[in-house]
Design a protein around this motif. Sequence first.
Motif, PDB file in Angstrom:
ATOM      1  N   ASP A 918      34.661  75.303  72.246  1.00  0.00           N
ATOM      2  CA  ASP A 918      33.717  74.278  71.806  1.00  0.00           C
ATOM      3  C   ASP A 918      34.399  72.991  71.345  1.00  0.00           C
ATOM      4  O   ASP A 918      33.747  72.115  70.766  1.00  0.00           O
ATOM      5  CB  ASP A 918      32.863  74.821  70.655  1.00  0.00           C
ATOM      6  CG  ASP A 918      32.003  75.986  71.096  1.00  0.00           C
ATOM      7  OD1 ASP A 918      31.518  75.969  72.243  1.00  0.00           O
ATOM      8  OD2 ASP A 918      31.835  76.928  70.290  1.00  0.00           O
ATOM      9  N   TRP A 968      28.400  73.151  68.405  1.00  0.00           N
ATOM     10  CA  TRP A 968      27.782  74.393  67.995  1.00  0.00           C
ATOM     11  C   TRP A 968      26.581  74.630  68.908  1.00  0.00           C
ATOM     12  O   TRP A 968      26.393  73.897  69.889  1.00  0.00           O
ATOM     13  CB  TRP A 968      27.351  74.308  66.537  1.00  0.00           C
ATOM     14  CG  TRP A 968      28.506  74.231  65.581  1.00  0.00           C
ATOM     15  CD1 TRP A 968      29.130  75.256  64.950  1.00  0.00           C
ATOM     16  CD2 TRP A 968      29.168  73.033  65.134  1.00  0.00           C
ATOM     17  NE1 TRP A 968      30.143  74.796  64.149  1.00  0.00           N
ATOM     18  CE2 TRP A 968      30.199  73.433  64.231  1.00  0.00           C
ATOM     19  CE3 TRP A 968      29.017  71.680  65.406  1.00  0.00           C
ATOM     20  CZ2 TRP A 968      31.049  72.530  63.612  1.00  0.00           C
ATOM     21  CZ3 TRP A 968      29.864  70.773  64.790  1.00  0.00           C
ATOM     22  CH2 TRP A 968      30.854  71.197  63.909  1.00  0.00           C
ATOM     23  N   ASP A 969      25.762  75.584  68.589  1.00  0.00           N
ATOM     24  CA  ASP A 969      24.632  75.888  69.467  1.00  0.00           C
ATOM     25  C   ASP A 969      23.703  74.690  69.637  1.00  0.00           C
ATOM     26  O   ASP A 969      23.298  74.356  70.749  1.00  0.00           O
ATOM     27  CB  ASP A 969      23.841  77.093  68.926  1.00  0.00           C
ATOM     28  CG  ASP A 969      24.621  78.396  69.067  1.00  0.00           C
ATOM     29  OD1 ASP A 969      25.556  78.418  69.900  1.00  0.00           O
ATOM     30  OD2 ASP A 969      24.298  79.356  68.349  1.00  0.00           O
ATOM     31  N   THR A 970      23.335  74.067  68.543  1.00  0.00           N
ATOM     32  CA  THR A 970      22.392  72.951  68.615  1.00  0.00           C
ATOM     33  C   THR A 970      22.928  71.677  67.962  1.00  0.00           C
ATOM     34  O   THR A 970      22.179  70.723  67.780  1.00  0.00           O
ATOM     35  CB  THR A 970      21.071  73.331  67.922  1.00  0.00           C
ATOM     36  OG1 THR A 970      21.324  73.643  66.547  1.00  0.00           O
ATOM     37  CG2 THR A 970      20.427  74.523  68.617  1.00  0.00           C
TER      38      THR A 970
END
Length: 1018
Positions: A918, A968-970
């Motif tokens: 990431d 991150w995810d969102t």
Amino acid sequence: MFDRKLLLATSIIAGLGATLTLPAAAFAQDTTAEAEASTAVNQGQSPEEATAQLAASDNDDAVTEVEGLVVTGSRIRRNEFTSPAPITVITREQATLEGLTDTAELLQTATIASGSYQLNNQLGGYVIEGGGGVNSISLRGLGQQRTLVLVNGRRAGPAGVGGQVGAFDLNVIPQSVVERVEILKDGASSIYGSDAIAGVVNIITRDKMDGGNFEMTYSQPLNSGGEQLRAAGAYGKTFDRGQFTISLDYWKQYELEQGDRDYLSCSNDYYHAMNGDLVDITSRRTGKPFCYQNSVFNAVYLPDWLTYVQYDPTGANGPYDPFTGLFSDFGIAPPDWYLAAAPDSIYEEFATNYYGAGSYNYSTYEYFNVDERIDAGNSVIPPLERVTVFGTGSFDLTPTTELYGEVLLNRRKSRQDSLRGVAPTIRAGQYGNPFNGITKANPYVDNVPFNFEQNVDYSRLLGGMRGKFGEMAFLGGWDWDVVAQYSRSDATYENDALLDDAMYAAGDSESAYAKTHSINAGGCGAVPVTPISGRTCVPIAWFDPDTMANGLTQEQLNFLQYRAKGSTLYTQTNVEATISGDAFKLPAGPVGAALGVSWRKDEIDDTPDQYAQVQNLWGQTTAGRTAGTDSVREVFGEVEAPLLRGKPFAEDVTFNASARWTDYDSYGENTTYKLGLDWRMSSQFRIRGTYGTSFRAPALYEMYLASLTGFQSQVNVDPCIHYEDAADPVLEAHCAAEGINPGYVGVGGSATVTQGGGGKGFLDPETSIAQSFGIVYTPDWIDLSVAIDYFDIRVKDEVAQFGAGNIVNLCYVLDAYPNEFCDLFVRNSDPTSPDYHSIESINDNYINVAEQQNRGYDLNVRYKRELPWGVDMTLNGQATWTIEDITDFSTIATLNSNGLAVEPAFTAEASMRFDKDDWTVLWSVDHVGHQFPGEPITGATSRYPEDIVFKRWRESTTYHHLSLRKRWDTLEIVGGVRNLFDEHPPAASFGEFRTGTAALNNYDLIGRRVFINISKSF
């Protein structure tokens, strides 16, 4: 005044039509099928998905399964991603990683544009096409009017203020709605119509969202001034039969003032001795080089002597003799006045003797916005604020028919701050003029705000329907598209002004009212009420000690000042219908075809202020109403035929041809065409080439611009004033041939300058030929792509406007003399006249230039490798070498502007990217090559009798940027530093295109700054 050829070069480079640029985004280049796959993003795919999909297209079965796409430069939907024309793709992700917050900055820093003069935020003090605050794009240095901007493949209407609106304003498209930009790097008039001479910029917006996103970006320089803020939110929904996306964007550019940076704040001569030492005259008070700014006060200019004098109420000084060093009466100045002589700034202590550090040394406190009485400064990067609403949507009416639309609403507020001196012309013996033996004097008694503001409301509405023909004998399976769009730029503009008839009533003998009515200045006794504005006259004692020391009273200012207001409306309506599909099959595959018709209408209506129309704004041009319309009907077609496939040395050979018939109401018919060939010899080598013609009818402002009349001082337009100081033997010889003696001081009043008057019926349309040839190398044994493309663009009958001062310069600095530019101005030819040799009038209308040619090479390199520890490395590089930028003036010698000011012959950008899980690290570099190569320019001036070196060259300049991203995810956060090593703009000497000592247009004026971008999805 030493460098007349620089002004010539600058006028030509400025787009041959503009009246008188920062780090770059990385790119994904059309050098390999992988990079070309980025064009699939507009169909809802990510670049990675498109690349993976394309990987399967090496066999015929996979090719037939790939969804058809339209790539910039063609109207044919295809299932391959190759293009015979070179295309650069700039992605939104790359811009975010580099800390770029603005679409204009994103595009103007691409190598195809960064080596050219751009209309951008660095030109706040200049008169430019489109008005203050405009940001446009010029490719190949051919001018913004020869670069076509599309939004999602559709032509977008222009925006701006004033009578010269004609180019698309990048302010209306915020970066938050941009998915990517495709730049077609050769002419495409046969594909997209007029204006696509230098290339096409296709801005492709985000769509097919399913959810929301909020994003905020802030850029903070390490020194104050020049901050940027952007906040944006978007929401979209995709459902069974359609989708919609709507976004709101707010963007603000904070002002950078001249006093905010050392290299901007002091416009010293910046002259050097032969050994390289700086030889600028220094202040005895500060020990630093003397600054020459644009604003003077508390001094009287004596044109006959080319010098300034100041009042000393102490009586301690008296007239100063610079030759003997003694105070002696020359007979021109009464007691208590002395020669300040700002050009000979060794007398600075006299200038500051009584008035302090703010008097006549050009470095006024007011100029840097710290004066308590005047809330005005000098904008280097003016403040700008805008709000944008953008929406897209589509709905499936039937399984084969889709209804779609776009809405764009943009409001821009911009302002440019500056000061102007109040200095009437008072003839000898009038209104308290105390000087003897002179014809006139100009008392600079005050500085007043000279600020400009623009409010532009831009709207663009688009609606269309597209689908597929059903089972038909002739067009079965073909795509069809019918679309209509309307754009409207509704703008107001205003600026500080002084009323001309008020200056006339107060004693100005060279006001426009006095000149046009052939009468002397009035004075309140003769003119108790101003003849145009109807104001009650307020007397002004111009030479009174109190006026000289303290400036004008508020009552006097109220009498003179005025806020001028105008409005500009520009609308564009466009209707287009196209069909495309496979016409028939050849052994190598199907032949694609596209056919279409279009109709477009443009209208402009610019209404200047009432007093601008009747020449009642002091020192400003008369501006009439510009109103006009033009319509064009077009029929176009394109075919793409696979000639060979799967043969030795011919794995895939594709031929493309397009043609367009154009019929303008204003200029009649014309036909353009383009031919292209893409030859993939093997999996490792591909060659491509194009040859095409383009056509551009003069823009509305070039045809209908109202006649403008203004006045410019002799010193601003006449290069023969003290031509012996110019260090230019060609200029010296030609001024002498005019019969002008050395030491000529520019006698006479202001020169009358006329512009516009409408070029319809006088101007010819432009035509051009563009050709390109490229080689692409993609070796099998390494993940490397290399492409080099040669480009050659020739524009004939180019429409140009040069500027009053440049016209006179062109007459004298070109080797051929006299030439056609000498016919555009008139000198006083009466040897018995006191104004003998003065320039009386200059004709600065639009004209046709015989030809301009721009040719060179583009290089693109991409390399990817997987490193240990799961790190992916990607290297990108892009460079442009311009080898010729030649303007042919037909009857005189050609000029190669390549490598001169604002036209570096070499620009480049490169990036190194590391991705792991990431995390992303990006190091990027932007390079602007040197300008004015060759030997230094030397010579002597009246201030510097020994030979000195004029710093006209610009060193090669490189900017480094570093950023880090975490996902991150969102949530996504990007932080970094632009201009990591705080590289300053190259310095340039007095007389160059600069602010302070900083060279303009190609360089970063803000300096090192940190940025952060936070994006949250939901």
